[in-house]
Design a protein around this motif. Structure first.
Motif, PDB file in Angstrom:
ATOM      1  N   UNK A   1      27.672 -49.782  -4.417  1.00  0.00           N
ATOM      2  CA  UNK A   1      28.363 -51.061  -4.255  1.00  0.00           C
ATOM      3  C   UNK A   1      28.814 -51.274  -2.818  1.00  0.00           C
ATOM      4  N   UNK A   2      28.351 -50.410  -1.909  1.00  0.00           N
ATOM      5  CA  UNK A   2      28.633 -50.487  -0.471  1.00  0.00           C
ATOM      6  C   UNK A   2      30.115 -50.277  -0.165  1.00  0.00           C
ATOM      7  N   UNK A   3      30.745 -49.399  -0.962  1.00  0.00           N
ATOM      8  CA  UNK A   3      32.155 -49.077  -0.756  1.00  0.00           C
ATOM      9  C   UNK A   3      32.274 -47.620  -0.317  1.00  0.00           C
ATOM     10  N   UNK A   4      32.940 -47.388   0.817  1.00  0.00           N
ATOM     11  CA  UNK A   4      33.237 -46.042   1.302  1.00  0.00           C
ATOM     12  C   UNK A   4      34.706 -45.778   1.004  1.00  0.00           C
ATOM     13  N   UNK A   5      34.996 -44.725   0.266  1.00  0.00           N
ATOM     14  CA  UNK A   5      36.367 -44.472  -0.184  1.00  0.00           C
ATOM     15  C   UNK A   5      37.282 -44.092   0.972  1.00  0.00           C
ATOM     16  N   UNK A   6      36.884 -43.118   1.791  1.00  0.00           N
ATOM     17  CA  UNK A   6      37.589 -42.646   2.996  1.00  0.00           C
ATOM     18  C   UNK A   6      38.856 -41.838   2.727  1.00  0.00           C
ATOM     19  N   UNK A   7      39.193 -41.580   1.478  1.00  0.00           N
ATOM     20  CA  UNK A   7      40.372 -40.750   1.200  1.00  0.00           C
ATOM     21  C   UNK A   7      40.141 -39.899  -0.047  1.00  0.00           C
ATOM     22  N   UNK A   8      38.973 -39.259  -0.112  1.00  0.00           N
ATOM     23  CA  UNK A   8      38.675 -38.358  -1.226  1.00  0.00           C
ATOM     24  C   UNK A   8      39.496 -37.083  -1.047  1.00  0.00           C
ATOM     25  N   UNK A   9      40.294 -36.753  -2.031  1.00  0.00           N
ATOM     26  CA  UNK A   9      41.123 -35.542  -2.026  1.00  0.00           C
ATOM     27  C   UNK A   9      41.511 -35.240  -3.468  1.00  0.00           C
TER      28      UNK A   9
ATOM     29  N   UNK B   1      34.402 -34.629  -0.118  1.00  0.00           N
ATOM     30  CA  UNK B   1      34.108 -34.051  -1.429  1.00  0.00           C
ATOM     31  C   UNK B   1      33.752 -32.574  -1.297  1.00  0.00           C
ATOM     32  N   UNK B   2      33.111 -32.188  -0.184  1.00  0.00           N
ATOM     33  CA  UNK B   2      32.839 -30.782   0.073  1.00  0.00           C
ATOM     34  C   UNK B   2      34.119 -29.983   0.247  1.00  0.00           C
ATOM     35  N   UNK B   3      35.132 -30.568   0.903  1.00  0.00           N
ATOM     36  CA  UNK B   3      36.421 -29.892   1.046  1.00  0.00           C
ATOM     37  C   UNK B   3      37.097 -29.753  -0.322  1.00  0.00           C
TER      38      UNK B   3
END
Length: 543
Positions: A110-118, A188-190
Motif C-alpha cells: 500500500x506504499x506505506x513505510x512504518x518507520x517505527x517497528x519495535x 524488523x531484524x532488530x
C-alpha cells in the motif's frame, strides 16, 4: 501521542478502542495532529489481519478533538512479553516475526513505510481459543510513498529524526530522505535479534551519541554470541536484515519472508502455550556457528552472488564494506596501506554521523567519535607509546654506533647496533571478542580469571582477544573444577564445563559453598539406667 479509551459503539454494542488527542497535546506539539491524521490514512487502506483494523475516524464536534475508532484487542505488546520472559525459543521468535512481516508486506504494497517497528508496536492479540495473531500498531510516523508522479506525504523536515533509537536504521540517523521499505526490514531484524537474545544489539550503550555512531559504522554483534543456541540459518536471517548497506539487506518484506518460512516447516501459527522462556537445557545447546566476518557475510542465505545485485557501495554512500557481486569476497578499493574497506568506510563516515547528531541536538557530545570505537583509549595510549619508541630508537642507535674506526667496523655487535631500526607504525586497536561458555550445573558459582562471573541460564560470558586463555573455576556444594578456556573464532574452547557434584552434597547448601556439618541433637538424659539384656547363662538373681 494520545490517549486510548475502552468504549462501546451505541448502535451495535461492539467493544472498541478509541484513540484521542487532547487540545493541550495539540497546542504543545505542532506535529501531533498531522501524525494522528497520518495514522488514520495509513491504516485505513490496508486489509490484513496483521495490522490493527481501523473502524472509524473523525473529529468530535463538541470538543474539536480528532479521534480514531479501532478494533479492541485482548493481549499484550511484544515488548511486555520480552520483559517478562526474556529470550524466546527460536521457532516461537520466528513465528512472531513472520506474522509481523506479513503485515509489513501488506503495508509496503500500500506504499506505506512504518518507520517505527519495535516490540512495543507489535501486539500479540489473543483469541478465546488460545490462538495469537501478531498485529502492527501505531502508524503515527509512517511515510506514504507517492504513486507515479505523486508527492510524498510526510511529517519530517530536513534534519529531523523520527523513530526509536535502538531500532533505528542507519539511514534514519544520517539522512531521513533516503528512508525506504528496507528501513523497516532493518528494524524488523532488530526485533528478531531482541526476541532471540532478550535485548537489542546495542542495549548496553548509555550515550545516545555513541549509540548513533555505532549504528552507522559497526555491524551488529553476532547473535550467537548472545544466544549460542540459535540455529545457524536463523542467525543468517538476522544478519542479512541488519546489513549496514541498504543494498545488502533483504530488498523487500516478501524476500525476507521467503528466507524465514522454510525454517518453519510446521507453519507460523502461534498459540498461548508456546509463549515460554528458553529452558536451561535449550540454552546449553551450542548450534553450528555462523561466520559473520567480512569474508563470509555473503555466505549461505546471505549470499547474493547468484542474484547479480550490485553492491550499492556508491548509492548508499559507502556504508559498510564493498562486496564483489560475483564472488562475494570483500574488496578494498580505495583503501590504502592494507586497511580494510569496512574499517576505512566506518572511519570516514564518523564525521558525517556526528553532523547528523548535531542537527538532532547531540553535537555537544564532542568525544563521541573516539568513544565509538572499542578500545579507543587503549589504542591512543599504545599509539603514543609506539611514537615515543620510534623517536627514541634513532637516538639509541647513534649512541651505540661506533666512530669510523677499523676495530669498530669489524665488530659484529657494532654492526648490528648500527642497523637502522624499522619505522614504527601505530598499532591497530585490539578488538575484544565475546564468547559464551556453558556450565553445569547452572547454579554453580563461577570465577573467570579470579573474578566472580554472572551465570545466566547456565551460561557465562567471557571477553578477550582472539587466542587469549582464561582460568575458569566452578564451585558447587564443596566440589570444585578449574579449566583453561580459550577465545577462538568458533567461540569458547572448550564450549562447556561440567562439574561432578557428589550426590550427598548436591542439596541443601547454597551454590558454591560446602554444606556445614550437621550438629547431632542433644541427647536426652535417661530417667533410669538402661538394663542390660538378659544372659541365659547367668542366673537371674545376679543380673
Amino acid at each position: 501521542m494520545g490517549c486510548v479509551y475502552d468504549a462501546r459503539q451505541i448502535d451495535s454494542g461492539e467493544r472498541v478502542a478509541v484513540k484521542l488527542i487532547s487540545s493541550q497535546k495539540r497546542r504543545e506539539s505542532g506535529t501531533a495532529l498531522g501524525r494522528f491524521q497520518r495514522e488514520a490514512r495509513a491504516a485505513a487502506g490496508i486489509e490484513t489481519p496483521h495490522i490493527v483494523r481501523l473502524l472509524d475516524a473523525g473529529t468530535d464536534p463538541a470538543t474539536g478533538s480528532p479521534y480514531l475508532v479501532m478494533e479492541y484487542l485482548h493481549g499484550e505488546d511484544f515488548g511486555q512479553l520480552l520483559h517478562r520472559l526474556g529470550p524466546l525459543r527460536p521457532d516461537v521468535a520466528l513465528r512472531i516475526v513472520v506474522q509481523a512481516c506479513l503485515g509489513l508486506q501488506k503495508a509496503h504494497e500500500a506504499r506505506v513505510i512504518h518507520r517505527d517497528i519495535k516490540p512495543a508496536n507489535l501486539f500479540l492479540a489473543r483469541s478465546d481459543d488460545g490462538e495469537i495473531v501478531v498485529k502492527l500498531l501505531d502508524f503515527g510516523i509512517a511515510k506514504i510513498k507517492p504513486s507515479e508522479g505523486g508527492v510524498t506525504t510526510g511529517l519530517t523536515t530536513t534534519g529531523k529524526m523520527l523513530g526509536s533509537p535502538l531500532f533505528m536504521a542507519p539511514e534514519q540517523i544520517e539522512d531521513i530522505r533516503t528512508v525506504d521499505y528496507r528501513t523497516d526490514i532493518w528494524s524488523l531484524g532488530v526485533v528478531l535479534y531482541a526476541a532471540l537474545a532478550g535485548n537489542a544489539p546495542h542495549h548496553h550503550i548509555a550515550s545516545i551519541a555513541r549509540l548513533f555512531v555505532l549504528l552507522c559504522t559497526e555491524p551488529a554483534p553476532p547473535i550467537q554470541d548472545a544466544a549460542p543456541w540459535v540455529p545457524r540459518e536463523m542467525a543468517a536471517v538476522v544478519h542479512r536484515a541488519l546489513e549496514l548497506k541498504m543494498g545488502d539487506r533483504f530488498q523487500s518484506a516478501e524476500e525476507m519472508l521467503a528466507a524465514m518460512l522454510p525454517l518453519l516447516p510446521g507453519g507460523h501459527a502461534l498459540r498461548e502455550e508456546m509463549l515460554v522462556a528458553v529452558t536451561d537445557e535449550e540454552r546449553a545447546v551450542l548450534a553450528p556457528r555462523l561466520d559473520v566476518g567480512p569474508a563470509a557475510r555473503r555466505e549461505g542465505s546471505l549470499a547474493n552472488a547468484g542474484e547479480g545485485r550490485p553492491s550499492d557501495s556508491t548509492a548508499d554512500g559507502g556504508r559498510g564494506r564493498a562486496v564483489s557481486a560475483t564472488s562475494g569476497a570483500p574488496t578494498t578499493s580505495g583503501a590504502a596501506g592494507g586497511a580494510s574497506a569496512g574499517g576505512a568506510a566506518a572511519r570516514s563516515r564518523a564525521p558525517a554521523v556526528l553532523l547528523a547528531l548535531g542537527v538532532a541536538g547531540a553535537i555537544a557530545y564532542l568525544a563521541a567519535p573516539r568513544a565509538a570505537e572499542p578500545g579507543a583509549d587503549a589504542a591512543v595510549a599504545a599509539s603514543a607509546a609506539a611514537s615515543e619508541a620510534a623517536r627514541a630508537a634513532p637516538a639509541a642507535s647513534d649512541v651505540a654506533a661506533p666512530s669510523a674506526s677499523p676495530a669498530a667496523s669489524a665488530s659484529p655487535a657494532a654492526s648490528a647496533a648500527s642497523v637502522t631500526p624499522p619505522e614504527a607504525t601505530d598499532p591497530a586497536p585490539v578488538a575484544l571478542r565475546r564468547v559464551v561458555l556453558a556450565v553445569a550445573p547452572g547454579d554453580a558459582a563461577v570465577e573467570v580469571d579470579g573474578a566472580p562471573a554472572e551465570v545466566r541460564g547456565g551460561l557465562v560470558e567471557i571477553s578477550g582477544v582472539l587466542g587469549s586463555k582464561h582460568r575458569v573455576r566452578l564451585v558447587r556444594a564443596g566440589a570444585e573444577r578449574v579449566e583453561e578456556v580459550a577465545v577462538t573464532e568458533n567461540g569458547a574452547s572448550p564450549a562447556r564445563i561440567a562439574l561432578d557434584v557428589p550426590a550427598a552434597r548436591a542439596t541443601g547448601a547454597p551454590p558454591g559453598r560446602p554444606q556445614p556439618p550437621r550438629r547431632p541433637p542433644p541427647a536426652k538424659e535417661p530417667s533410669a539406667a538402661p538394663k542390660p539384656p538378659a544372659d541365659p547363662l547367668v542366673p537371674s538373681t545376679l543380673q
